[in-house]
Design a protein around this motif. Sequence first.
Motif, PDB file in Angstrom:
ATOM      1  N   UNK A  13     -47.723 -39.622 -48.478  1.00 33.06           N
ATOM      2  CA  UNK A  13     -48.881 -40.004 -49.090  1.00 33.06           C
ATOM      3  C   UNK A  13     -49.105 -41.246 -49.011  1.00 33.06           C
ATOM      4  N   UNK A  14     -50.915 -41.769 -49.363  1.00 32.42           N
ATOM      5  CA  UNK A  14     -51.255 -42.603 -49.708  1.00 32.42           C
ATOM      6  C   UNK A  14     -50.915 -43.290 -51.053  1.00 32.42           C
ATOM      7  N   UNK A  15     -51.957 -43.355 -51.573  1.00 26.23           N
ATOM      8  CA  UNK A  15     -52.489 -43.776 -53.373  1.00 26.23           C
ATOM      9  C   UNK A  15     -52.132 -42.858 -54.584  1.00 26.23           C
ATOM     10  N   UNK A 151     -45.342 -48.862 -41.044  1.00 23.41           N
ATOM     11  CA  UNK A 151     -46.618 -49.596 -41.462  1.00 23.41           C
ATOM     12  C   UNK A 151     -47.573 -49.276 -43.263  1.00 23.41           C
ATOM     13  N   UNK A 152     -47.970 -48.446 -43.006  1.00 22.05           N
ATOM     14  CA  UNK A 152     -48.452 -47.297 -44.172  1.00 22.05           C
ATOM     15  C   UNK A 152     -47.901 -47.855 -45.254  1.00 22.05           C
ATOM     16  N   UNK A 153     -46.009 -47.486 -44.894  1.00 19.40           N
ATOM     17  CA  UNK A 153     -45.124 -47.638 -46.278  1.00 19.40           C
ATOM     18  C   UNK A 153     -44.978 -49.325 -46.965  1.00 19.40           C
ATOM     19  N   UNK A 154     -44.725 -50.405 -46.210  1.00 14.80           N
ATOM     20  CA  UNK A 154     -45.320 -51.246 -46.006  1.00 14.80           C
ATOM     21  C   UNK A 154     -46.009 -52.018 -46.387  1.00 14.80           C
ATOM     22  N   UNK A 155     -47.610 -51.303 -46.354  1.00 11.92           N
ATOM     23  CA  UNK A 155     -48.616 -51.705 -46.976  1.00 11.92           C
ATOM     24  C   UNK A 155     -48.533 -51.282 -47.888  1.00 11.92           C
ATOM     25  N   UNK A 263     -40.288 -39.310 -41.303  1.00 10.67           N
ATOM     26  CA  UNK A 263     -40.185 -40.521 -41.331  1.00 10.67           C
ATOM     27  C   UNK A 263     -40.620 -41.506 -42.413  1.00 10.67           C
ATOM     28  N   UNK A 264     -41.032 -40.765 -43.525  1.00  9.99           N
ATOM     29  CA  UNK A 264     -41.374 -41.964 -44.186  1.00  9.99           C
ATOM     30  C   UNK A 264     -40.115 -42.010 -45.636  1.00  9.99           C
ATOM     31  N   UNK A 265     -39.092 -41.562 -45.624  1.00 11.46           N
ATOM     32  CA  UNK A 265     -37.450 -41.225 -45.969  1.00 11.46           C
ATOM     33  C   UNK A 265     -37.442 -42.409 -45.557  1.00 11.46           C
ATOM     34  N   UNK A 266     -37.140 -43.447 -43.683  1.00  9.70           N
ATOM     35  CA  UNK A 266     -36.817 -43.980 -43.481  1.00  9.70           C
ATOM     36  C   UNK A 266     -37.444 -44.702 -44.116  1.00  9.70           C
ATOM     37  N   UNK A 268     -38.896 -45.785 -47.009  1.00 12.80           N
ATOM     38  CA  UNK A 268     -39.022 -46.033 -48.165  1.00 12.80           C
ATOM     39  C   UNK A 268     -37.728 -46.938 -47.631  1.00 12.80           C
ATOM     40  N   UNK A 269     -36.581 -46.327 -47.521  1.00 19.70           N
ATOM     41  CA  UNK A 269     -34.969 -46.793 -47.290  1.00 19.70           C
ATOM     42  C   UNK A 269     -35.220 -48.094 -46.765  1.00 19.70           C
ATOM     43  N   UNK A 270     -35.907 -48.423 -45.266  1.00 13.40           N
ATOM     44  CA  UNK A 270     -35.776 -49.741 -45.100  1.00 13.40           C
ATOM     45  C   UNK A 270     -36.993 -51.264 -46.388  1.00 13.40           C
TER      46      UNK A 270
END
Length: 291
Positions: A13-15, A151-155, A263-266, A268-270
């Motif tokens: 997801x984004x926002x 990159x998206x998750x960090x942003x 990919x997003x689960x990884x 998020x955990x990071x």
Amino acid sequence: RYGSNFPAKVTAWNHMAGSALTVAPTIESVKDLGGQQVAIPFWYSIHNVVLQQILRDAGLTVVTRPKDKPGPNEVVLTVMAPADMGPALANGAIAGFIVAEPFNAAAETQGIGKILRFTGDVWNNHACCVVFQHERDLQERPEWSQQVVNAIVKAQHWMRDHRAETAALLARDGSGKYTPFPQPVLERVLVPNAERDREYLASGANRHADWNRERIDFQPWPFPSYTEALVRALKDTQVEGDNGFLAGLDPAFVARDLVDDRFVRTAIESVGGLGAFGVTGGWERTERIAV
């Protein structure tokens, strides 16, 4: 994926929330939209889904191809580019529009419109935009795909704790110049304001004070319950074009088939897990939808 048989999947997801039904200053209630025209960005958008829920609750009927002038209990929906919605509202071509921010905030600050209802107050913390990636990349370039999602998750993680800085970065007069909007408009969306929240509760733009959410928030986990609920809602939503494929879609199947959450689960955990995004209760949730 299903209408055009395109091999792509939602990976994050984004926002969340960050959308609203904005109307002309003369509109006082949803009922006042009867006989009027309202703009949406896309037939399959969450905006169209939520708008039609709001209209049905008010006893109004949606019309997508009017042959004559709409009746007093009919609302004509028209697809319009978000950038055109403000000018159309200002010149009276439409009575309202429903779309993601910051177009709603821009209408407020320009004095051409007001928020009649926030979509996140109808569907709590709904996804608005998502990351959609080609299946070939997910299968053949997993490391690259992971880096995209990282990159998206960090942003998102950074933006949640740097809202004012985000507004400055994205503003047309800021260092990034990523959007055509002035900084005050973006701050209205991004930076919490308790006084304004009280005003929205008083006006009815927000009705669920206990939901305790931001005007816009950032959380990348694609909850399966949302995908299932969205498919069910689309079956009850009027959409133009060849939409016959919707009837055969099983919500539970789509939640498994449309989404690839490896990919997003990884990612998020990071950055510290779901708690870093204010999520409690783990990787599943119950959808709250209340007009």
